[in-house]
Structure formats: structure tokens, C-alpha cells
Design a protein around this motif. Structure first.
Motif, PDB file in Angstrom:
ATOM      1  N   ASP A 121       0.817  -1.206   0.000  1.00  0.00           N
ATOM      2  CA  ASP A 121       0.000   0.000   0.000  1.00  0.00           C
ATOM      3  C   ASP A 121       0.852   1.258   0.000  1.00  0.00           C
ATOM      4  OD1 ASP A 121      -2.633  -1.140   0.031  1.00  0.00           O
ATOM      5  OD2 ASP A 121      -2.266  -1.759   2.092  1.00  0.00           O
ATOM      6  N   PHE A 122       2.154   1.120   0.327  1.00  0.00           N
ATOM      7  CA  PHE A 122       3.069   2.254   0.267  1.00  0.00           C
ATOM      8  C   PHE A 122       3.489   2.482  -1.182  1.00  0.00           C
ATOM      9  CE2 PHE A 122       3.199   1.155   4.686  1.00  0.00           C
ATOM     10  CZ  PHE A 122       3.505   2.339   5.350  1.00  0.00           C
ATOM     11  N   PRO A 123       3.954   3.689  -1.512  1.00  0.00           N
ATOM     12  CA  PRO A 123       4.337   3.986  -2.897  1.00  0.00           C
ATOM     13  C   PRO A 123       5.463   3.074  -3.381  1.00  0.00           C
ATOM     14  CG  PRO A 123       4.165   6.006  -1.603  1.00  0.00           C
ATOM     15  CD  PRO A 123       4.064   4.865  -0.633  1.00  0.00           C
ATOM     16  N   PRO A 124       5.552   2.827  -4.677  1.00  0.00           N
ATOM     17  CA  PRO A 124       6.653   2.025  -5.224  1.00  0.00           C
ATOM     18  C   PRO A 124       7.994   2.634  -4.822  1.00  0.00           C
ATOM     19  CG  PRO A 124       4.976   2.403  -6.896  1.00  0.00           C
ATOM     20  CD  PRO A 124       4.606   3.269  -5.722  1.00  0.00           C
ATOM     21  N   GLY A 125       8.923   1.802  -4.434  1.00  0.00           N
ATOM     22  CA  GLY A 125      10.234   2.285  -4.046  1.00  0.00           C
ATOM     23  C   GLY A 125      10.370   2.664  -2.588  1.00  0.00           C
ATOM     24  N   PHE A 126       9.263   2.641  -1.824  1.00  0.00           N
ATOM     25  CA  PHE A 126       9.335   2.950  -0.391  1.00  0.00           C
ATOM     26  C   PHE A 126      10.153   1.861   0.300  1.00  0.00           C
ATOM     27  CE2 PHE A 126       8.114   3.515   3.979  1.00  0.00           C
ATOM     28  CZ  PHE A 126       7.831   4.864   4.090  1.00  0.00           C
ATOM     29  N   VAL A 127      11.112   2.284   1.113  1.00  0.00           N
ATOM     30  CA  VAL A 127      12.093   1.369   1.688  1.00  0.00           C
ATOM     31  C   VAL A 127      11.748   1.024   3.136  1.00  0.00           C
ATOM     32  CG1 VAL A 127      14.518   1.132   2.375  1.00  0.00           C
ATOM     33  CG2 VAL A 127      13.937   2.213   0.198  1.00  0.00           C
ATOM     34  N   PHE A 128      11.847  -0.265   3.480  1.00  0.00           N
ATOM     35  CA  PHE A 128      11.721  -0.704   4.868  1.00  0.00           C
ATOM     36  C   PHE A 128      13.010  -1.400   5.282  1.00  0.00           C
ATOM     37  CE2 PHE A 128       7.209  -0.310   3.854  1.00  0.00           C
ATOM     38  CZ  PHE A 128       6.739   0.323   4.999  1.00  0.00           C
ATOM     39  N   GLY A 129      13.515  -1.013   6.449  1.00  0.00           N
ATOM     40  CA  GLY A 129      14.767  -1.595   6.897  1.00  0.00           C
ATOM     41  C   GLY A 129      14.882  -1.618   8.403  1.00  0.00           C
ATOM     42  N   ALA A 130      16.102  -1.826   8.883  1.00  0.00           N
ATOM     43  CA  ALA A 130      16.419  -1.790  10.309  1.00  0.00           C
ATOM     44  C   ALA A 130      17.767  -1.103  10.447  1.00  0.00           C
ATOM     45  CB  ALA A 130      16.461  -3.204  10.899  1.00  0.00           C
ATOM     46  N   ALA A 131      18.108  -0.698  11.688  1.00  0.00           N
ATOM     47  CA  ALA A 131      19.270   0.161  11.864  1.00  0.00           C
ATOM     48  C   ALA A 131      20.133  -0.253  13.049  1.00  0.00           C
ATOM     49  CB  ALA A 131      18.812   1.612  12.039  1.00  0.00           C
ATOM     50  N   THR A 132      21.421   0.108  12.975  1.00  0.00           N
ATOM     51  CA  THR A 132      22.372   0.032  14.083  1.00  0.00           C
ATOM     52  C   THR A 132      23.389   1.149  13.862  1.00  0.00           C
ATOM     53  OG1 THR A 132      23.899  -1.471  12.954  1.00  0.00           O
ATOM     54  CG2 THR A 132      22.172  -2.492  14.278  1.00  0.00           C
ATOM     55  N   SER A 133      24.428   1.210  14.712  1.00  0.00           N
ATOM     56  CA  SER A 133      25.559   2.101  14.471  1.00  0.00           C
ATOM     57  C   SER A 133      26.843   1.375  14.832  1.00  0.00           C
ATOM     58  CB  SER A 133      25.433   3.395  15.277  1.00  0.00           C
ATOM     59  OG  SER A 133      25.917   3.225  16.600  1.00  0.00           O
ATOM     60  N   ALA A 134      27.974   1.875  14.322  1.00  0.00           N
ATOM     61  CA  ALA A 134      29.249   1.159  14.416  1.00  0.00           C
ATOM     62  C   ALA A 134      29.633   0.817  15.853  1.00  0.00           C
ATOM     63  CB  ALA A 134      30.354   1.985  13.752  1.00  0.00           C
ATOM     64  N   TYR A 135      29.770   1.835  16.709  1.00  0.00           N
ATOM     65  CA  TYR A 135      30.257   1.553  18.055  1.00  0.00           C
ATOM     66  C   TYR A 135      29.288   0.675  18.834  1.00  0.00           C
ATOM     67  CZ  TYR A 135      32.196   1.998  22.707  1.00  0.00           C
ATOM     68  OH  TYR A 135      32.720   1.696  23.944  1.00  0.00           O
ATOM     69  N   GLN A 136      28.003   0.828  18.576  1.00  0.00           N
ATOM     70  CA  GLN A 136      26.994   0.125  19.354  1.00  0.00           C
ATOM     71  C   GLN A 136      26.855  -1.352  18.980  1.00  0.00           C
ATOM     72  OE1 GLN A 136      24.255   3.653  18.547  1.00  0.00           O
ATOM     73  NE2 GLN A 136      23.358   2.842  20.404  1.00  0.00           N
ATOM     74  N   VAL A 137      27.390  -1.754  17.818  1.00  0.00           N
ATOM     75  CA  VAL A 137      27.148  -3.120  17.358  1.00  0.00           C
ATOM     76  C   VAL A 137      28.409  -3.883  16.946  1.00  0.00           C
ATOM     77  CG1 VAL A 137      26.819  -2.627  14.893  1.00  0.00           C
ATOM     78  CG2 VAL A 137      25.490  -4.451  15.965  1.00  0.00           C
ATOM     79  N   GLU A 138      29.458  -3.179  16.536  1.00  0.00           N
ATOM     80  CA  GLU A 138      30.596  -3.847  15.897  1.00  0.00           C
ATOM     81  C   GLU A 138      31.474  -4.657  16.835  1.00  0.00           C
ATOM     82  OE1 GLU A 138      33.036  -1.112  13.785  1.00  0.00           O
ATOM     83  OE2 GLU A 138      31.728  -1.015  12.045  1.00  0.00           O
ATOM     84  N   GLY A 139      31.897  -4.056  17.973  1.00  0.00           N
ATOM     85  CA  GLY A 139      32.942  -4.675  18.779  1.00  0.00           C
ATOM     86  C   GLY A 139      34.294  -4.534  18.097  1.00  0.00           C
ATOM     87  N   ALA A 140      35.205  -5.494  18.346  1.00  0.00           N
ATOM     88  CA  ALA A 140      36.548  -5.464  17.735  1.00  0.00           C
ATOM     89  C   ALA A 140      37.193  -4.102  17.904  1.00  0.00           C
ATOM     90  CB  ALA A 140      36.458  -5.843  16.250  1.00  0.00           C
ATOM     91  N   ALA A 141      37.116  -3.565  19.116  1.00  0.00           N
ATOM     92  CA  ALA A 141      37.519  -2.184  19.366  1.00  0.00           C
ATOM     93  C   ALA A 141      39.001  -1.927  19.118  1.00  0.00           C
ATOM     94  CB  ALA A 141      37.156  -1.794  20.798  1.00  0.00           C
ATOM     95  N   ASN A 142      39.833  -2.960  19.265  1.00  0.00           N
ATOM     96  CA  ASN A 142      41.266  -2.758  19.139  1.00  0.00           C
ATOM     97  C   ASN A 142      41.882  -3.550  17.988  1.00  0.00           C
ATOM     98  OD1 ASN A 142      41.440  -1.128  21.575  1.00  0.00           O
ATOM     99  ND2 ASN A 142      41.035  -3.025  22.689  1.00  0.00           N
ATOM    100  N   GLU A 143      41.057  -3.908  17.022  1.00  0.00           N
ATOM    101  CA  GLU A 143      41.546  -4.729  15.914  1.00  0.00           C
ATOM    102  C   GLU A 143      41.738  -3.924  14.635  1.00  0.00           C
ATOM    103  OE1 GLU A 143      39.558  -8.445  15.256  1.00  0.00           O
ATOM    104  OE2 GLU A 143      38.968  -8.638  17.355  1.00  0.00           O
ATOM    105  N   ASP A 144      42.646  -4.407  13.794  1.00  0.00           N
ATOM    106  CA  ASP A 144      42.849  -3.912  12.432  1.00  0.00           C
ATOM    107  C   ASP A 144      43.125  -2.414  12.373  1.00  0.00           C
ATOM    108  OD1 ASP A 144      42.491  -6.479  11.534  1.00  0.00           O
ATOM    109  OD2 ASP A 144      40.351  -6.223  11.152  1.00  0.00           O
ATOM    110  N   GLY A 145      43.879  -1.930  13.341  1.00  0.00           N
ATOM    111  CA  GLY A 145      44.314  -0.539  13.304  1.00  0.00           C
ATOM    112  C   GLY A 145      43.330   0.468  13.840  1.00  0.00           C
ATOM    113  N   ARG A 146      42.186   0.002  14.365  1.00  0.00           N
ATOM    114  CA  ARG A 146      41.222   0.959  14.911  1.00  0.00           C
ATOM    115  C   ARG A 146      41.810   1.658  16.133  1.00  0.00           C
ATOM    116  NH1 ARG A 146      37.420   1.715  18.869  1.00  0.00           N
ATOM    117  NH2 ARG A 146      35.482   2.749  18.251  1.00  0.00           N
ATOM    118  N   THR A 147      41.622   2.980  16.211  1.00  0.00           N
ATOM    119  CA  THR A 147      42.057   3.763  17.365  1.00  0.00           C
ATOM    120  C   THR A 147      40.841   4.242  18.130  1.00  0.00           C
ATOM    121  OG1 THR A 147      42.110   5.778  16.030  1.00  0.00           O
ATOM    122  CG2 THR A 147      44.165   4.513  16.203  1.00  0.00           C
TER     123      THR A 147
END
Length: 500
Positions: A33-59
Motif C-alpha cells: 500500500d506504500f508507494p513504489p520504491g518505499f524502503v523498509f529496513g532496520a538500523a544500528t551504528s558502528a560503536y553500538q554493534v561492531e565490537g573489535a575495538a582494538n583490531e585492524d588498526g582501529r584507534t
């Protein structure tokens, strides 16, 4: 202009008072019922989900510093491991595909920088490299504009062939208010007698405006760079994200109605009006005076029109009461300049899940409609994405998260009505895909469609009932007022074995 704004505000006041009693929305609907091309998704952010805080050169970023030094808000938790999406991204992408997400909103970690799902990427999500904060004060220095543009340039060059939707900043208004006036989020700057804690550095009277000004200039510089260097080739779009409350006058007194418009100007207009009109709202210039930086003619020209879309994070509505006495305070901060008191709503718009548990957000879906109507009436109805919308619940309570299902259903239903009424909304992302490290309480509560077992060395993901509901909706299931019938023995999944 002022009479037009007040007329619109009074219309919304009447509408909101009616909707507060009965939540309106589409009777029965599907995603089609939404217009063609209307997007549905979900969200996170890097610090809140990634971990690996000290890996691969991350400062370290200012988020690392804050999370490791503040145990009051986060309860001693941090994002060092979080959901370990840095290592488990393939598993999570598979879950997204199985669920039927159109898109996934996430952020790139500036301090780390190195598909089947359309990526919507945020360039800065509260996580400025700590090195830049230490070197010149981060966002309170004009030096940040050049550094941010160079960082954005790397993002466009490396990922622009796969990313079509770029958002420069997440919740730019909250980042400046909470980080530089109230001081409870990174970089924890404030000054006495302002701030929620005893900050060791900062100036609550000046720095919120200074940081915001540099963020606006940084956004415009990155957007103009993209338009000049990449857009014709990569065919992408640039936007800015803000947290939005729908403000409702405490009474129908003229003073409270005007205070509500003032709240909108200080909270949204602070960033939206420069991008739409090239300057700050008049009431901000009047109340903040010389503490509010001015745009030069060239800066105004550069800032105006430096967007393809706006994005909002919406969770609930708030009451507003006029408080002119705060303008007599000297010195005063950004919060006092608003000359109003605000109070979050504590009740649901419907009574299905009352009394409301303390961890849950009041259900006010009509507020989302109000925010979208505000953009439509006051700012020319620009393309707009809902980047975050979701229900907070006690983290280890149950996988049968019915309040979250009701929250999502009623907001999506009202969103459909608003689109049918002419809103230029283009997409909706629920917060959050997983139970992530939350900025306001660590791992005490969660918004996720998937539960992450932090006691499991593998950090196993478990779908909640809301994941099944959202998946059915994404795949075309019809949503009736009483919801979708869900199959399966969900009580067995919320056993003590899973929900320790």
C-alpha cells in the motif's frame, strides 16, 4: 510567516488532542500500500554493534573514552565487544536477507576506516576520533571542517560505488545538546551550573552553538564535495539526521502554543533552516544573541540547499510549557534560551498495554505524523526517511515482545496515512536490528528484533516475536487492526535457557 506557522500549529494541536484519545491509522494494510520504491529496513551504528575495538588498526573514539569512564549511565558496559558484528557480519546479513529487509542503516567508524541489502550509511554517529578531540577540541574548532570533508571524501571514494544514501551526521541536535550543554554524552563537555554531571571542561553557554555551527559547515562541505566530484557518477544522495520529538502544548494558552513553535525552531529548525533557507531561525538569533555564530554570505550560500533528503529519528511526543523567566538567567545555556519547559509523555495513546512499564516508551504514533506534517508545511515537503523508530524493553525479559509489535504496527499504520496525505516520506527503519549497546543504559534495555546472548561466547542471535512480525510484513503479509497471526511455540524460545 509567523501567523502561518501558528495556524498550522493550532491545527496540529487540535488533531493531536483527538489522536491522543484514539490512535488513528489504516484499518488493514500491507507494505504494497506504500508507494513504489518505499524502503523498509532496520538500523544500528558502528560503536553500538561492531565490537573489535582494538583490531585492524582501529584507534579510540570519544565513544570509547566515554563508555570506559562513565559507569552511571552505561552500568559499566561498553562497546568493546558489543554484538561483535565486525566478525559476525555475514551471519547478520543472512538474517537480514531471510527477514526480507530492503535496506540496512549503519555507520562507518571514522577511527577504523579501512550485497544483497541496500546500504544507508551514516558517516558520523557520535564517534569522533579521540585524537582529534585531544588535538584541537574536535567539533568546537573550525579545523574539524577540513578534516571531516577529507574523511567523507575517503568514504565516497572507497564505498560510493555501492552506497547510494549517505547521511553525514546522526542526531546532530542531540549530539550538540547532550555533548556540549548537558554533558551526559561524549565528549562530556559542560559548565557549572549547567550539565547533568560535574564536567571538567566546557562552556554550556557557547559550545553547543559553536559545535552545531561547525557541524553544519562540515555537512555542507561534504555535501558540496559529493555533488561536485561524485554525484554525477555514483548517482547517490546526501542527507542529515536529527532526533525529532513531536511537541504538544501543555494547554491551549497562546503562550504555550508559541512556546511549542519555539521548541521546534530550537530543536529542528536549528539545523533544518540553515539547509533550507541559509540562516538560523529568528527566535534563536534573538534569544542566543552573539553566542550564536553567524554565517557569512558565502557560507550561507554554501549551506543552503546542501541536502537531497532529511532523516529523523522518532520515538515519542513531549509536552511543552512556556517559561519566559529562563531568559532572565545570566549566564544561560542553550536549554534556557529555549524559554520553555518540556516533559516527556508518560502514558500510551491507547490503553492496550497500560500501565506502561518504566522501561517502555509511551506509544504516541500520531507524533510521527505531526513531525512529517511539520516538514511538509514548514520546509517544503523534502524527501524524508524515518531512520529510527522502535520500542525499548527490559533486555532479558522475553522473546515475546508484544509491546514492540504494537509499537511498530501503529507507527507504520500512521506512516501510511501520512504518506497518503502527501508526505514525501521515502523509507522507514526500525531501531534496532539487534539488541545493541545503548547510549543511555548500556545493556540494561534493548530495542532489537534479535536478542543477543552476551553470556554465550558465540554471541548467538535469537529472533524475537517482532522479528517474525516484521518479516511477515516485509514479505507482503496483511496487517489488520488486531495484527498478524504468528505461528510457532514462542514461549519455548523465551525459556530460561535463552533468557538468562
Amino acid at each position: 510567516m509567523m501567523m502561518k506557522k501558528l495556524g498550522f500549529l493550532l491545527q496540529l494541536l487540535v488533531a493531536s488532542l483527538v489522536k491522543a484519545e484514539i490512535v488513528s491509522g489504516a484499518d488493514e494494510f500491507t507494505r504494497y500500500d506504500f508507494p513504489p520504491g518505499f524502503v523498509f529496513g532496520a538500523a544500528t551504528s558502528a560503536y553500538q554493534v561492531e565490537g573489535a575495538a582494538n583490531e585492524d588498526g582501529r584507534t579510540p573514539s570519544i565513544m570509547d573514552t566515554w563508555a570506559h569512564s562513565d559507569s552511571v549511565i552505561t552500568g559499566g558496559a561498553n562497546g568493546d565487544i558489543a554484538c561483535d558484528q565486525y566478525h559476525k557480519y555475514k551471519e547478520d546479513v543472512q538474517l537480514m536477507a531471510e527477514m526480507g529487509l530492503d535496506a540496512y542503516r549503519f555507520s562507518i567508524s571514522w577511527s577504523r576506516l579501512i550485497p544483497r541489502i541496500e546500504p544507508h550509511v551514516t558517516i558520523h554517529h557520535f564517534d569522533l576520533p579521540q585524537a582529534l578531540e585531544d588535538e584541537y577540541g574536535g567539533w568546537i574548532s573550525r579545523k574539524i571542517v577540513k578534516d571531516f570533508m577529507e574523511y567523507a571524501d575517503i568514504c565516497f571514494r572507497m564505498f560510493g560505488d555501492r552506497v547510494k544514501y549517505w547521511t553525514t551526521f546522526n542526531e546532530a541536535n542531540i549530539f550538540t545538546m547532550a555533548g556540549y550543554d548537558l554533558g551526559f554524552l561524549p565528549p562530556n563537555r559542560c559548565s557549572s551550573p549547567f550539565g547533568y554531571f560535574n564536567c571538567t571542561r566546557g562552556d554550556s553557554s557557547l559550545e553547543p552553538y559553536l559545535a552545531a555551527h561547525n557541524i553544519i559547515l562540515s555537512h555542507a562541505s561534504a555535501a558540496r564535495l559529493y555533488q561536485k566530484k561524485y554525484q554525477s557518477i555514483q548517482k547517490g544522495y546526501m542527507g542529515l539526521n536529527l532526533l525529532s520529538f513531536y511537541f504538544v502544548p501543555c494547554t491551549n494558552r497562546t503562550e504555550d502554543v508559541i512556546a511549542t513553535q519555539r521548541a521546534n525552531d530550537f530543536f529542528l529548525g536549528w539545523f533544518v533552516e540553515p539547509l533550507v533557507r541559509g540562516d538560523y531561525p529568528e527566535v534563536m538569533k534573538k534569544n542566543a544573541g552573539s553566542r550564536l555564530p553567524s554565517f557569512t554570505a558565502l557560507e550561507s550560500q554554501r549551506v543552503k540547499g546542501s541536502y537531497d533528503f532529511f532523516a529523523v529519528n522518532f520515538y515519542s511526543a513531549s509536552y511543552v510549557k512556556d517559561n519566559p523567566e529562563s531568559l532572565n538567567i545570566e549566564p544561560r545555556d542553550y536549554k534556557a534560551d529555549m524559554a520553555m519547559d518540556w516533559k516527556s509523555m508518560q502514558e500510551n495513546a491507547s490503553s492496550k498495554y497500560t500501565p506502561l512499564p518504566s522501561s517502555e516508551i509511551p506509544l504516541t504514533p500520531w507524533g510521527l505524523q505531526g513531525v512529517l506534517e511539520l516538514f511538509k508545511q514548514n520546509y517544503g515537503n523534502p524527501p524524508i526517511f524515518i531512520h529510527e523508530n522502535g520500542q525499548r524493553m527490559q533486555r532479558n525479559a522475553s522473546l515475546e515482545d508484544w509491546p514492540r509489535i504494537q509499537y511498530l504496527q501503529e507507527h507504520i499504520s500512521v506512516l501510511l496515512d501520512t504518506v497518503r496525505n502527501g508526505s514525501n516520506a521515502k523509507g522507514y527503519f526500525t531501531w534496532s536490528f539487534l539488541d545493541v549497546f545503548e547510549l543511555l543504559d548500556g545493556f540494561r534495555t534493548g530495542y532489537g528484533l534479535y536478542y543477543v546472548d552476551l553470556d554465550d561466547p558465540e554471541l548467538r542471535r535469537y529472533p524475537k516475536l517482532s522479528a517474525e512480525w516484521y518479516s511477515r510484513f516485509l514479505k507482503g503479509g496483511s496487517i489488520a487492526p488486531d495484527g498478524i497471526e504468528l505461528e510457532g511455540n514462542w514461549s519455548s524460545l523465551s525459556s530460561a535457557k535463552v533468557m538468562k
